[in-house]
Write an enzyme that holds these catalytic residues in place. Structure first.
Site, PDB file in Angstrom:
ATOM      1  N   HIS A  17      -9.851 -25.661 -42.520  1.00 49.96           N
ATOM      2  CA  HIS A  17      -9.194 -26.467 -41.477  1.00 49.96           C
ATOM      3  C   HIS A  17      -7.822 -26.935 -41.966  1.00 49.96           C
ATOM      4  O   HIS A  17      -6.842 -26.906 -41.220  1.00 49.96           O
ATOM      5  CB  HIS A  17     -10.017 -27.718 -41.150  1.00 49.96           C
ATOM      6  CG  HIS A  17     -11.375 -27.465 -40.565  1.00 49.96           C
ATOM      7  ND1 HIS A  17     -12.521 -28.029 -41.087  1.00 49.96           N
ATOM      8  CD2 HIS A  17     -11.772 -26.723 -39.503  1.00 49.96           C
ATOM      9  CE1 HIS A  17     -13.557 -27.659 -40.359  1.00 49.96           C
ATOM     10  NE2 HIS A  17     -13.137 -26.860 -39.397  1.00 49.96           N
ATOM     11  N   LYS A  41     -25.093 -32.442 -30.558  1.00 50.31           N
ATOM     12  CA  LYS A  41     -25.056 -31.773 -31.861  1.00 50.31           C
ATOM     13  C   LYS A  41     -25.288 -32.799 -32.961  1.00 50.31           C
ATOM     14  O   LYS A  41     -24.554 -33.801 -33.030  1.00 50.31           O
ATOM     15  CB  LYS A  41     -23.668 -31.125 -32.026  1.00 50.31           C
ATOM     16  CG  LYS A  41     -23.619 -29.970 -33.001  1.00 50.31           C
ATOM     17  CD  LYS A  41     -22.305 -29.220 -32.805  1.00 50.31           C
ATOM     18  CE  LYS A  41     -21.916 -28.403 -34.017  1.00 50.31           C
ATOM     19  NZ  LYS A  41     -20.625 -27.739 -33.841  1.00 50.31           N
ATOM     20  N   ARG A  90     -11.637 -17.065 -38.114  1.00 48.13           N
ATOM     21  CA  ARG A  90     -11.941 -16.582 -39.469  1.00 48.13           C
ATOM     22  C   ARG A  90     -12.282 -15.099 -39.462  1.00 48.13           C
ATOM     23  O   ARG A  90     -11.890 -14.360 -40.331  1.00 48.13           O
ATOM     24  CB  ARG A  90     -13.133 -17.355 -40.051  1.00 48.13           C
ATOM     25  CG  ARG A  90     -12.825 -18.784 -40.386  1.00 48.13           C
ATOM     26  CD  ARG A  90     -14.081 -19.566 -40.581  1.00 48.13           C
ATOM     27  NE  ARG A  90     -14.861 -19.600 -39.350  1.00 48.13           N
ATOM     28  CZ  ARG A  90     -15.875 -20.404 -39.126  1.00 48.13           C
ATOM     29  NH1 ARG A  90     -16.305 -21.209 -40.073  1.00 48.13           N
ATOM     30  NH2 ARG A  90     -16.512 -20.388 -37.971  1.00 48.13           N
ATOM     31  N   SER A 128     -17.911 -25.790 -42.132  1.00 52.75           N
ATOM     32  CA  SER A 128     -18.425 -27.122 -42.465  1.00 52.75           C
ATOM     33  C   SER A 128     -19.914 -27.053 -42.778  1.00 52.75           C
ATOM     34  O   SER A 128     -20.396 -27.721 -43.693  1.00 52.75           O
ATOM     35  CB  SER A 128     -18.205 -28.078 -41.289  1.00 52.75           C
ATOM     36  OG  SER A 128     -16.834 -28.223 -41.030  1.00 52.75           O
TER      37      SER A 128
HETATM   38  O1  PNS Z   1     -15.597 -27.059 -34.481  1.00 52.20           O
HETATM   39  P1  PNS Z   1     -16.308 -26.569 -33.245  1.00 52.20           P
HETATM   40  O2  PNS Z   1     -17.685 -27.220 -33.132  1.00 52.20           O
HETATM   41  O3  PNS Z   1     -16.365 -25.075 -33.156  1.00 52.20           O
HETATM   42  O4  PNS Z   1     -15.416 -27.076 -31.985  1.00 52.20           O
HETATM   43  C1  PNS Z   1     -15.818 -26.819 -30.655  1.00 52.20           C
HETATM   44  C2  PNS Z   1     -15.006 -27.696 -29.683  1.00 52.20           C
HETATM   45  C3  PNS Z   1     -15.148 -29.156 -30.058  1.00 52.20           C
HETATM   46  C4  PNS Z   1     -13.548 -27.295 -29.769  1.00 52.20           C
HETATM   47  C5  PNS Z   1     -15.529 -27.457 -28.245  1.00 52.20           C
HETATM   48  O5  PNS Z   1     -16.920 -27.657 -28.212  1.00 52.20           O
HETATM   49  C6  PNS Z   1     -14.868 -28.384 -27.221  1.00 52.20           C
HETATM   50  O6  PNS Z   1     -13.753 -28.144 -26.814  1.00 52.20           O
HETATM   51  N1  PNS Z   1     -15.601 -29.442 -26.794  1.00 52.20           N
HETATM   52  C7  PNS Z   1     -15.105 -30.412 -25.846  1.00 52.20           C
HETATM   53  C8  PNS Z   1     -15.837 -30.323 -24.503  1.00 52.20           C
HETATM   54  C9  PNS Z   1     -15.218 -29.225 -23.645  1.00 52.20           C
HETATM   55  O7  PNS Z   1     -14.085 -29.300 -23.218  1.00 52.20           O
HETATM   56  N2  PNS Z   1     -16.018 -28.174 -23.389  1.00 52.20           N
HETATM   57  C10 PNS Z   1     -15.598 -27.026 -22.618  1.00 52.20           C
HETATM   58  C11 PNS Z   1     -14.792 -26.052 -23.479  1.00 52.20           C
HETATM   59  S1  PNS Z   1     -14.750 -24.526 -22.685  1.00 52.20           S
END
Ligand code: PNS
Length: 161
Positions: A17, A41, A90, A128
């Site tokens: 990150h 989660k 990645r 993570s």
């Molecule tokens: O680090 P991660 O868990 O891969 O991140 C995922 C994240 C937080 C970027 C994604 O779950 C997100 O954008 N969540 C916010 C809720 C949202 O907008 N969901 C619709 C996205 S299409």
């Protein structure tokens, strides 16, 4: 002016990150690193702890701020006046889900573009959750996470979390 949003779970922030954050800080005017609150989660670190670890890890990067958000990413981006979403990739395995999210976000907010940065090869295996697993079993995560994260992981896991 480009104000970019780098969202994620950051549980905890890794050097993969940090690689994306540093490169964004060098390329864009402002970077907001935002921890998404996801009640479904299960997380090792609380949202506040994750934001604090990001703040401390990014302290030297003056155009980077750490925050958290609830609800939709596109709504938070609009509220913050961000004009780009940045995601790290990645490997090909990341692509399918990232494409799905990018297309949905674009549908919800047509003016908000998602751009992808390839994580440096040396971090392509890093996540993570793998950091958590190694630390939980007593393995070294030196050079895989910022030193403050290494220390907090040790404290948290020795407290039996
Ligand atoms: O680090 P991660 O868990 O891969 O991140 C995922 C994240 C937080 C970027 C994604 O779950 C997100 O954008 N969540 C916010 C809720 C949202 O907008 N969901 C619709 C996205 S299409």
């Amino acid at each position: 002016m480009d104000r970019v949003l780098y969202p994620g779970s950051f549980d905890p922030v890794t050097n993969g990150h940090m690689n994306i954050i540093e490169r964004c800080a060098a390329k864009f005017d402002e970077v907001i690193v935002a921890v998404a609150v996801n009640l479904e989660k299960e997380a090792l670190f609380t949202v506040e702890e994750r934001v604090e670890l990001l703040r401390e890890s990014c302290a030297a990067l003056k155009n980077v701020k750490a925050d958290h958000f609830t609800g939709l990413l596109v709504d938070y981006a609009r509220a913050q006046g961000a004009n780009l979403i940045v995601k790290g990739l990645r490997a090909v395995s990341d692509f399918e889900f990232e494409l799905q999210m990018a297309l949905m976000n674009r549908r919800l907010a047509p003016n908000l573009d998602t751009i992808f940065m390839m994580t440096d090869g040396e971090y392509s295996f890093l996540s993570s959750s793998i950091v958590q697993e190694v630390a939980r079993h007593g393995g070294s995560v030196t050079n895989l996470v910022p030193p403050i994260v290494e220390e907090r992981l040790r404290q948290k896991l020795s407290a039996g979390c």
